[in-house]
Enzyme design. Structure first.
Site, PDB file in Angstrom:
ATOM      1  N   CYS B 141       1.018  -1.325  -0.057  1.00 23.33           N
ATOM      2  CA  CYS B 141       0.151   0.056   0.113  1.00 23.33           C
ATOM      3  C   CYS B 141       1.050   1.016   0.030  1.00 23.33           C
ATOM      4  O   CYS B 141       0.566   1.968  -0.638  1.00 23.33           O
ATOM      5  CB  CYS B 141      -1.164  -0.031   1.415  1.00 23.33           C
ATOM      6  N   ARG B 178      15.158   2.028   3.823  1.00 22.87           N
ATOM      7  CA  ARG B 178      14.702   1.028   2.800  1.00 22.87           C
ATOM      8  C   ARG B 178      14.360  -0.141   3.656  1.00 22.87           C
ATOM      9  O   ARG B 178      15.532  -1.064   3.480  1.00 22.87           O
ATOM     10  CB  ARG B 178      16.889   0.652   2.479  1.00 22.87           C
ATOM     11  N   SER B 179      13.282  -0.451   4.821  1.00 19.81           N
ATOM     12  CA  SER B 179      12.475  -1.119   5.208  1.00 19.81           C
ATOM     13  C   SER B 179      11.728  -1.846   4.312  1.00 19.81           C
ATOM     14  O   SER B 179      12.056  -1.726   3.028  1.00 19.81           O
ATOM     15  CB  SER B 179      11.932  -0.498   6.264  1.00 19.81           C
ATOM     16  N   ASP B 201      20.403   4.179   3.427  1.00 17.69           N
ATOM     17  CA  ASP B 201      19.723   3.769   4.836  1.00 17.69           C
ATOM     18  C   ASP B 201      21.265   3.085   6.231  1.00 17.69           C
ATOM     19  O   ASP B 201      22.182   3.609   5.683  1.00 17.69           O
ATOM     20  CB  ASP B 201      19.640   2.402   4.816  1.00 17.69           C
ATOM     21  N   ILE B 202      20.670   2.967   7.067  1.00 23.93           N
ATOM     22  CA  ILE B 202      21.577   3.240   8.112  1.00 23.93           C
ATOM     23  C   ILE B 202      22.799   2.145   7.941  1.00 23.93           C
ATOM     24  O   ILE B 202      23.793   1.889   8.144  1.00 23.93           O
ATOM     25  CB  ILE B 202      21.264   2.560   9.830  1.00 23.93           C
ATOM     26  N   PHE B 256       6.833  11.149   3.906  1.00 20.45           N
ATOM     27  CA  PHE B 256       5.888   9.501   4.199  1.00 20.45           C
ATOM     28  C   PHE B 256       6.349   9.420   6.086  1.00 20.45           C
ATOM     29  O   PHE B 256       5.618   8.303   6.260  1.00 20.45           O
ATOM     30  CB  PHE B 256       5.679   8.349   3.544  1.00 20.45           C
TER      31      PHE B 256
END
Lengths: 299, 299
Positions: B141, B178-179, B201-202, B256
């Site tokens: 989503c 970057r989850s 990302d980390i 977001f």
């Protein structure tokens, strides 16, 4: 005086049996290891795997791959009819992406038992591939290694008492670690075998039993007072080491972390102490390789 | 002067279309929400889902369940022929166990598109359920909401140019996050549409393109200098807010995260700024509910 159990010695008995099983299989079995990281323990674990393979007659091929090639490489081994198992040395990226990679391994070659196909079976206590199948499910290597070491320590009563109840009925176990790789599958497996498991983690304590998982507000102190078995896997140096005063004198203690989780006095107070699990873990990976071959790859 | 795009307005256009599609379906569609946590944003997100359902004519049933009942409850909804979609409000336990829960949702009811079945299709750019099927795959989503908002901002050239190339060909995008829930699937989707994506990302930077993922040592500064599109989703107050001096004056910026990731001057410098995504996310969940019904539940 504490009895120390050396996991290498327990592993040796298993390997003798695995050697005989491998020798009886005509197809040359092959395990492929995928190593993407230069992280020390992973390389060490890969060399342990190689030794265990040589020792039992399984071919081992270690492929060094760039981390971004890992997914493609897993798929190549999935498709390779000459390879019967895949071993991946984590950590690679981090929890989330590594978890995605775990699920790219075909369940038919997943010797680590970490794909969602096998994990789902484990948590539902489905011990066979299908109803009425005699083909046994794959269990994740480290939790399985711990259970086999507890067997070797004489903790389980399977051999003498299997007609009367599950092998760990009446036992209380405290487990420090609730990762999806070791702590939670282990807690579920122990509970399926009849134990009451007190599971500690940064997310707080939970109880696992034949009724499933329950919330609890039990303290570490109270949990350890009740536990004949204590399993630790806390890789954090800030973890307050388990003290002699916290454990029972009849406790069986086992540490699967790469660092110390018990202080020296606790190690000496325990009835049985098992300082590490590694040699049994790779042995269980080989046992899974043979099981996968028998279940899926033999005619 | 920056043009601010209100995601509610974009969502409204989609909802009008969804209302018409729902009205044309004889079966009463139902979405079940499972809420285990009292964590504020989750409860808010559940109430947004309810409003969106009322708005489009889909029944919404919110079940408040204990976190330890979540797995059983998911299975109950999987089996319930009256329910066409499941929405779970995370976080519940933490990354690892929540990830396990995501995979317990039947792909046929997975309106969030987060189960490994749909994620695998996404990463392989398989846009249909099967080869030669006209049934479209489900996309997660939030990444889908972001892509649709970029469409609405006039960034993609699909409508005018689809004969000549992919809709984001020649575009460079920087994504902070970057989850496996948003940042990585989004980067892959943008790359599949022709963009070059600089992902931070980390775990360090990576480049996503039609060639897959590549390592890079590009700095944040250099990445932002090249990017016509900047997407942020960093929930950490220690993240150094993006400054006006870092972005291009023709940049389209979209955040977001639930917290601010751009400083005020950057918001004002951007050509287009989209401050949040939420209303589009629930709208995409409804769009997925209808798609799942059409793909799997209608005769």
């Amino acid at each position: 005086v504490t009895k120390i159990i050396d996991p290498s010695q327990v592993a040796e008995a298993f390997r003798a049996e695995l050697r005989a099983r491998v020798a009886a299989i005509e197809t040359p079995l092959k395990l492929v290891g995928l190593l993407a990281t230069d992280f020390g323990p992973s390389a060490t674990y890969a060399s342990y795997t190689e030794k265990a393979c040589v020792d039992t007659g399984v071919a081992f091929e270690l492929r060094r791959v760039q981390r971004l090639e890992m997914e493609r490489e897993i798929e190549a081994v999935n498709q390779d009819p000459m390879a019967h198992g895949i071993m991946i040395y984590y950590p690679i990226f981090g929890v989330e992406l590594d978890n995605y990679l775990k699920d790219q391994v075909s369940p038919q070659k997943d010797v680590e038992g970490l794909s969602s196909y096998w994990m789902k079976k484990l948590y539902r206590d489905e011990r066979f591939i299908q109803d009425r199948s005699s083909k046994k499910a794959i269990l994740p290597c480290t939790p399985l290694a711990i259970i086999k070491l507890l067997d070797a320590a004489g903790v389980t009563v399977a051999s003498v008492n299997s007609a009367t109840g599950p092998p760990l009925e009446g036992k209380t176990v405290t487990v420090f670690n609730r990762s999806e790789v070791v702590g939670r599958p282990l807690a579920a497996m122990l509970a399926h075998d009849g134990a009451r498991v007190l599971s500690f983690d940064i997310g707080g304590p939970l109880v696992f039993s034949s009724q499933g998982m329950e919330e609890t507000n039990l303290s570490r102190r109270a949990a350890l007072e009740q536990s004949e078995l204590v399993v630790t896997g806390v890789p954090d140096r800030n973890f307050a080491l388990i003290q002699a005063s916290e454990i029972r004198s009849d406790a069986v203690c086992i540490n699967f972390s790469t660092i110390k989780n018990f202080d020296d006095a606790a190690r000496e107070k325990a009835r049985i102490f098992i300082p590490r699990v590694g040699p049994m873990t790779v042995t269980m990976a080989l046992r899974n390789t043979i099981r996968l071959f028998e279940n899926f790859h033999s005619r």
